[in-house]
Design a protein around this motif. Structure first.
Motif, PDB file in Angstrom:
ATOM      1  N   ALA A  31       0.799  -1.236   0.000  1.00  0.00           N
ATOM      2  CA  ALA A  31       0.000   0.000   0.000  1.00  0.00           C
ATOM      3  C   ALA A  31       0.830   1.284   0.000  1.00  0.00           C
ATOM      4  CB  ALA A  31      -0.982  -0.014   1.171  1.00  0.00           C
ATOM      5  N   PRO A  32       1.955   1.356   0.722  1.00  0.00           N
ATOM      6  CA  PRO A  32       2.715   2.612   0.712  1.00  0.00           C
ATOM      7  C   PRO A  32       3.419   2.928  -0.614  1.00  0.00           C
ATOM      8  CG  PRO A  32       3.254   1.309   2.655  1.00  0.00           C
ATOM      9  CD  PRO A  32       2.461   0.438   1.730  1.00  0.00           C
ATOM     10  N   LEU A  33       3.535   1.944  -1.495  1.00  0.00           N
ATOM     11  CA  LEU A  33       4.178   2.206  -2.789  1.00  0.00           C
ATOM     12  C   LEU A  33       3.348   3.208  -3.575  1.00  0.00           C
ATOM     13  CD1 LEU A  33       5.138  -1.422  -3.912  1.00  0.00           C
ATOM     14  CD2 LEU A  33       6.640   0.305  -2.908  1.00  0.00           C
ATOM     15  N   ALA A  34       4.000   4.103  -4.261  1.00  0.00           N
ATOM     16  CA  ALA A  34       3.302   5.080  -5.101  1.00  0.00           C
ATOM     17  C   ALA A  34       2.585   4.355  -6.234  1.00  0.00           C
ATOM     18  CB  ALA A  34       4.298   6.087  -5.664  1.00  0.00           C
ATOM     19  N   GLU A  35       1.526   4.955  -6.716  1.00  0.00           N
ATOM     20  CA  GLU A  35       0.764   4.391  -7.826  1.00  0.00           C
ATOM     21  C   GLU A  35       1.717   4.062  -8.979  1.00  0.00           C
ATOM     22  OE1 GLU A  35      -2.761   3.049  -9.420  1.00  0.00           O
ATOM     23  OE2 GLU A  35      -2.643   4.124  -7.521  1.00  0.00           O
ATOM     24  N   GLY A  36       1.670   2.834  -9.435  1.00  0.00           N
ATOM     25  CA  GLY A  36       2.522   2.413 -10.546  1.00  0.00           C
ATOM     26  C   GLY A  36       3.867   1.835 -10.123  1.00  0.00           C
ATOM     27  N   ASP A  37       4.286   2.076  -8.876  1.00  0.00           N
ATOM     28  CA  ASP A  37       5.542   1.490  -8.398  1.00  0.00           C
ATOM     29  C   ASP A  37       5.354   0.012  -8.098  1.00  0.00           C
ATOM     30  OD1 ASP A  37       6.888   3.852  -8.639  1.00  0.00           O
ATOM     31  OD2 ASP A  37       7.062   4.232  -6.488  1.00  0.00           O
ATOM     32  N   ARG A  38       6.441  -0.725  -8.204  1.00  0.00           N
ATOM     33  CA  ARG A  38       6.414  -2.154  -7.952  1.00  0.00           C
ATOM     34  C   ARG A  38       7.547  -2.534  -7.008  1.00  0.00           C
ATOM     35  NH1 ARG A  38       3.666  -1.590 -12.312  1.00  0.00           N
ATOM     36  NH2 ARG A  38       2.779  -3.095 -13.695  1.00  0.00           N
ATOM     37  N   ILE A  39       7.422  -3.715  -6.421  1.00  0.00           N
ATOM     38  CA  ILE A  39       8.474  -4.261  -5.577  1.00  0.00           C
ATOM     39  C   ILE A  39       8.790  -5.659  -6.096  1.00  0.00           C
ATOM     40  CG2 ILE A  39       6.863  -5.209  -3.864  1.00  0.00           C
ATOM     41  CD1 ILE A  39       8.940  -4.483  -1.696  1.00  0.00           C
ATOM     42  N   SER A  40      10.040  -6.055  -5.994  1.00  0.00           N
ATOM     43  CA  SER A  40      10.407  -7.391  -6.473  1.00  0.00           C
ATOM     44  C   SER A  40       9.957  -8.447  -5.462  1.00  0.00           C
ATOM     45  CB  SER A  40      11.919  -7.491  -6.693  1.00  0.00           C
ATOM     46  OG  SER A  40      12.599  -7.500  -5.454  1.00  0.00           O
ATOM     47  N   PHE A  41       9.664  -9.620  -5.984  1.00  0.00           N
ATOM     48  CA  PHE A  41       9.258 -10.736  -5.128  1.00  0.00           C
ATOM     49  C   PHE A  41      10.295 -11.012  -4.043  1.00  0.00           C
ATOM     50  CE2 PHE A  41       9.041 -15.134  -3.893  1.00  0.00           C
ATOM     51  CZ  PHE A  41       7.684 -15.397  -3.757  1.00  0.00           C
ATOM     52  N   PRO A  42      11.599 -11.125  -4.396  1.00  0.00           N
ATOM     53  CA  PRO A  42      12.582 -11.404  -3.345  1.00  0.00           C
ATOM     54  C   PRO A  42      12.633 -10.314  -2.262  1.00  0.00           C
ATOM     55  CG  PRO A  42      13.566 -11.752  -5.496  1.00  0.00           C
ATOM     56  CD  PRO A  42      12.221 -11.115  -5.716  1.00  0.00           C
ATOM     57  N   ARG A  43      12.451  -9.065  -2.653  1.00  0.00           N
ATOM     58  CA  ARG A  43      12.481  -7.966  -1.670  1.00  0.00           C
ATOM     59  C   ARG A  43      11.289  -8.075  -0.726  1.00  0.00           C
ATOM     60  NH1 ARG A  43      14.490  -5.464   2.097  1.00  0.00           N
ATOM     61  NH2 ARG A  43      14.016  -3.272   2.326  1.00  0.00           N
ATOM     62  N   LEU A  44      10.093  -8.338  -1.275  1.00  0.00           N
ATOM     63  CA  LEU A  44       8.910  -8.487  -0.438  1.00  0.00           C
ATOM     64  C   LEU A  44       9.057  -9.707   0.473  1.00  0.00           C
ATOM     65  CD1 LEU A  44       6.109  -7.394   0.295  1.00  0.00           C
ATOM     66  CD2 LEU A  44       5.174  -8.902  -1.470  1.00  0.00           C
ATOM     67  N   GLN A  45       9.585 -10.779  -0.067  1.00  0.00           N
ATOM     68  CA  GLN A  45       9.815 -11.989   0.715  1.00  0.00           C
ATOM     69  C   GLN A  45      10.741 -11.695   1.897  1.00  0.00           C
ATOM     70  OE1 GLN A  45      11.624 -15.179  -1.506  1.00  0.00           O
ATOM     71  NE2 GLN A  45      11.703 -16.523   0.256  1.00  0.00           N
ATOM     72  N   GLU A  46      11.783 -10.930   1.627  1.00  0.00           N
ATOM     73  CA  GLU A  46      12.737 -10.553   2.673  1.00  0.00           C
ATOM     74  C   GLU A  46      12.075  -9.667   3.734  1.00  0.00           C
ATOM     75  OE1 GLU A  46      16.714  -7.731   3.010  1.00  0.00           O
ATOM     76  OE2 GLU A  46      16.208  -8.598   1.069  1.00  0.00           O
ATOM     77  N   LEU A  47      11.302  -8.676   3.287  1.00  0.00           N
ATOM     78  CA  LEU A  47      10.624  -7.767   4.221  1.00  0.00           C
ATOM     79  C   LEU A  47       9.665  -8.507   5.143  1.00  0.00           C
ATOM     80  CD1 LEU A  47       9.693  -4.737   1.936  1.00  0.00           C
ATOM     81  CD2 LEU A  47      11.285  -4.717   3.860  1.00  0.00           C
ATOM     82  N   LEU A  48       8.946  -9.468   4.575  1.00  0.00           N
ATOM     83  CA  LEU A  48       7.913 -10.173   5.335  1.00  0.00           C
ATOM     84  C   LEU A  48       8.430 -11.420   6.046  1.00  0.00           C
ATOM     85  CD1 LEU A  48       4.934  -9.858   2.837  1.00  0.00           C
ATOM     86  CD2 LEU A  48       5.484  -8.418   4.809  1.00  0.00           C
ATOM     87  N   GLU A  49       9.677 -11.790   5.744  1.00  0.00           N
ATOM     88  CA  GLU A  49      10.277 -12.995   6.321  1.00  0.00           C
ATOM     89  C   GLU A  49       9.379 -14.209   6.110  1.00  0.00           C
ATOM     90  OE1 GLU A  49      11.121 -11.876  10.382  1.00  0.00           O
ATOM     91  OE2 GLU A  49      12.900 -10.759   9.781  1.00  0.00           O
TER      92      GLU A  49
END
Length: 105
Positions: A31-49
């Motif tokens: 949700a905090p990502l700006a409209e149109g911004d994306r995050i990589s799967f590995p980065r999200l995986q790391e953030l969420l453990e």
């Protein structure tokens, strides 16, 4: 239904797609990502453990609901997966937060 919701005569519903703890973490992270911004799967995986399999399972449920967009591509020969919250997902999260606030009073 909470006593407060019963007293006001309103039935407050929490979106079951978002309400699962792991999916709530995913949506809250996107949700905090700006409209149109994306995050990589590995980065999200790391953030969420989370394990890759667990994260994939929850992303599939969110994608099936139209809340998350999954984009797969290649960077050179390496596969890359990027994620973003869709406008529908953003609206569902806003509604979820409002419902939660109403339940908590």
């Amino acid at each position: 239904m909470s006593p407060r919701a019963q007293a006001s005569g309103a039935a407050v519903e929490l979106d079951p797609v978002i309400h699962a703890a792991a999916r709530l973490k995913v949506v809250a992270s996107l949700a905090p990502l700006a409209e149109g911004d994306r995050i990589s799967f590995p980065r999200l995986q790391e953030l969420l453990e989370m394990t890759a399999g667990n994260l994939s399972t929850h992303l599939r449920k969110l994608e099936d609901a139209g809340y998350v967009e999954v984009t797969k591509s290649h960077q050179g020969r390496t596969p890359a997966t990027h994620l973003r919250l869709t406008p529908t997902g953003r609206a569902a999260f806003d509604t979820y937060r409002a419902a939660l606030r109403a339940l908590l009073g």
